[in-house]
Design an enzyme around this catalytic site. Structure first.
Site, PDB file in Angstrom:
ATOM      1  NE  ARG A 185      -4.222  -1.680   1.873  1.00 19.24           N
ATOM      2  CZ  ARG A 185      -5.207  -1.874   2.717  1.00 19.24           C
ATOM      3  NH1 ARG A 185      -5.113  -1.466   3.958  1.00 19.24           N
ATOM      4  NH2 ARG A 185      -6.311  -2.471   2.324  1.00 19.24           N
ATOM      5  CE  LYS A 226     -20.593 -15.283   8.480  1.00 20.60           C
ATOM      6  NZ  LYS A 226     -20.793 -14.238   9.485  1.00 20.60           N
ATOM      7  N   GLY A 256      -8.346  -7.567  -0.461  1.00 19.62           N
ATOM      8  CA  GLY A 256      -8.571  -8.516   0.619  1.00 19.62           C
ATOM      9  C   GLY A 256      -7.960  -9.866   0.348  1.00 19.62           C
ATOM     10  N   GLY A 274     -12.783  -3.915   1.099  1.00 21.42           N
ATOM     11  CA  GLY A 274     -14.114  -3.395   1.424  1.00 21.42           C
ATOM     12  C   GLY A 274     -14.594  -2.418   0.372  1.00 21.42           C
TER      13      GLY A 274
HETATM   14  P1  AMP Z   1     -14.496 -13.270   2.661  1.00 25.72           P
HETATM   15  O1  AMP Z   1     -13.866 -12.306   3.627  1.00 25.72           O
HETATM   16  O2  AMP Z   1     -15.970 -13.320   2.722  1.00 25.72           O
HETATM   17  O3  AMP Z   1     -13.957 -13.091   1.252  1.00 25.72           O
HETATM   18  O4  AMP Z   1     -14.066 -14.709   3.137  1.00 25.72           O
HETATM   19  C1  AMP Z   1     -12.750 -15.154   3.144  1.00 25.72           C
HETATM   20  C2  AMP Z   1     -12.670 -16.360   4.006  1.00 25.72           C
HETATM   21  O5  AMP Z   1     -13.513 -17.359   3.501  1.00 25.72           O
HETATM   22  C3  AMP Z   1     -11.298 -16.966   4.086  1.00 25.72           C
HETATM   23  O6  AMP Z   1     -10.805 -16.787   5.390  1.00 25.72           O
HETATM   24  C4  AMP Z   1     -11.530 -18.441   3.779  1.00 25.72           C
HETATM   25  O7  AMP Z   1     -10.863 -19.307   4.668  1.00 25.72           O
HETATM   26  C5  AMP Z   1     -13.015 -18.588   3.967  1.00 25.72           C
HETATM   27  N1  AMP Z   1     -13.545 -19.723   3.206  1.00 25.72           N
HETATM   28  C6  AMP Z   1     -13.463 -19.954   1.894  1.00 25.72           C
HETATM   29  N2  AMP Z   1     -14.024 -21.134   1.587  1.00 25.72           N
HETATM   30  C7  AMP Z   1     -14.495 -21.658   2.731  1.00 25.72           C
HETATM   31  C8  AMP Z   1     -15.164 -22.863   3.068  1.00 25.72           C
HETATM   32  N3  AMP Z   1     -15.483 -23.760   2.141  1.00 25.72           N
HETATM   33  N4  AMP Z   1     -15.479 -23.064   4.359  1.00 25.72           N
HETATM   34  C9  AMP Z   1     -15.154 -22.161   5.311  1.00 25.72           C
HETATM   35  N5  AMP Z   1     -14.532 -21.012   5.052  1.00 25.72           N
HETATM   36  C10 AMP Z   1     -14.191 -20.759   3.777  1.00 25.72           C
END
Ligand code: AMP
Length: 399
Positions: free
Chosen positions: A37, A199, A351, A374
């Site tokens: 950054r 999620k 991210g 974000g």
């Molecule tokens: P996000 O911040 O929503 O992009 O989520 C990123 C996180 O999703 C990372 O820490 C991954 O470990 C988690 N992740 C990806 N695939 C899975 C999965 N199948 N089960 C649990 N966590 C997951």
């Protein structure tokens, strides 16, 4: 780019307040462990210096609770920046106040100083008019080069910019907006979005917005589990959101009506826990009740790679699996490889996906890697970014 940029204005001899995003990781010895950054802001700093500006850099670092905390001082960042620029960058003792104003009034053209962490004042996040005015007193010109914070309506992002005119975009912010903006508004087609991560609930608005723009949507990671559940598959003890199953089903229907092809996993890697040292590849019917999905399987990766190879624009946000565990990083890295090998315009949201691309050593194969997780997510949601909205319009300047 409908907003003025640093190229459009005269800065010689002026005090230029530059909001940067130097929220970088530090180790236990307060050494900067990733200076991406800081490097990303160098073109704007160097350009302003060549133009004879007095440059006042402002950033937040970490999450101090509205008062000074030594571990969140920007000193290590000022030291690293000085190494990169090849000259000293003094860190002022605070970001507002008479001592700071005095130092700034003593600056000569081409001087660069850094203000201490903005978040040592709770008023930064509250965007109080008084704090914004205190910051604005330091500046003749405002520059935002902090894409990673442009989605926050904080004092240094929107408050000051509404008080100091002109308020313009730096090179990093303009570059981010150009890439993300042209991908969303005028993409080369087929345009494919790849969404992963934990999620569905975090990405509902992104999916809704993208469904009116993309030709294809690849869904992997934990969020795919909720879609698999909606399609009637058992996902065992995988991460999934029962409250979102119905919505996932509606989104799949909406995609069909919008003529968007949704690509879900065809096979998966399962394990007993995300810490396991290895997983097992199974078909969608083969997820037992006591196991969880931790990555996409090889057949899925092949399929996703094929979709990416025929696309002409790909935007990616969110890992395909629990990539922090090397045993379950294969799907994410294979996607990164497919993107790097594709002739499409490839844009990686910040991210985790950006971190995965860096880790895979494939960063140079991407067209653009965003510095803001974000912010890029909110951009993909179609939300106006407060830090961009507030900048001076090009048209407003009679162009
Ligand atoms: P996000 O911040 O929503 O992009 O989520 C990123 C996180 O999703 C990372 O820490 C991954 O470990 C988690 N992740 C990806 N695939 C899975 C999965 N199948 N089960 C649990 N966590 C997951």
């Amino acid at each position: 780019m409908p907003k003025l940029t640093v190229k459009d204005i005269e800065v010689r001899g002026k005090r230029v307040f530059v909001r940067v995003d130097f929220n970088v990781p530090l180790d236990a010895q307060s050494q900067v462990t990733d200076d991406t950054r800081i490097r990303a802001a160098l073109p704007t700093i160097q350009y302003l210096r060549e133009q004879g500006a007095k440059i006042i850099l402002a950033s937040h670092l970490g999450r101090p609770k509205g008062s000074p905390e030594a571990k969140y001082s920007l000193l290590p960042v000022a030291i690293r920046l000085a190494e990169l620029l090849g000259f000293e960058v003094p860190l002022l003792p605070d970001c507002v106040g008479s001592a700071v104003e005095e130092k700034v009034s003593g600056m000569a053209a081409q001087d660069v100083v850094m203000l201490e962490n903005l978040r040592f004042h709770g008023d930064e996040e509250k965007n109080t008019p008084r704090f914004a005015a205190d910051l604005a007193r330091l500046a003749d010109v405002y520059v935002n080069d902090a894409f990673g914070a442009a989605h926050r309506a904080h004092a240094s992002i929107s408050g000051v910019a509404s008080l100091v005119q002109p308020a313009v975009a730096g090179f990093l912010l303009s570059k981010e907006l150009d890439f993300l903006g042209s991908a969303l508004e005028n993409p080369r087609r087929p345009f494919v979005a790849v969404l992963g991560g934990a999620k569905v609930s975090d990405k509902i608005k992104v999916i809704e917005n993208l469904l009116s723009k993309v030709d294809g949507l690849i869904i992997g990671g934990g969020m795919a589990n909720t879609f698999l559940k909606a399609k009637g598959y058992d996902v065992g003890k995988s991460l999934f959101e029962s409250a979102q199953v119905e919505l996932a089903s509606e989104l799949l229907d909406l995609a069909e009506r919008s003529k968007v092809t949704v690509h879900l996993p065809l096979d998966v890697v399962i394990a007993t826990s995300v810490q396991d040292e290895e997983g097992e590849i199974v078909g969608l019917e083969g997820v037992p009740t006591d196991k969880m999905i931790v990555d996409v399987g090889p057949e899925t990766s092949d399929h996703f790679a094929k979709v990416v190879s025929t696309a002409r624009c790909v935007v990616w946000n969110g890992p395909m699996g629990v990539f922090e565990n090397p045993a379950f990083s294969v799907g994410t890295f294979r996607l990164a490889k497919a993107m790097a090998e594709s002739t499409a315009v490839t844009i990686v949201g910040g991210g985790d996906s950006a971190a995965a691309v860096e880790q895979s050593g494939l960063a140079s194969g991407m067209t653009h890697i965003s510095t803001g997780g974000g912010a890029s997510l909110e951009f993909l949601e179609g939300k106006p970014l407060p830090g961009v909205e507030v900048l001076t319009d090009k048209l407003g300047k009679g162009e």
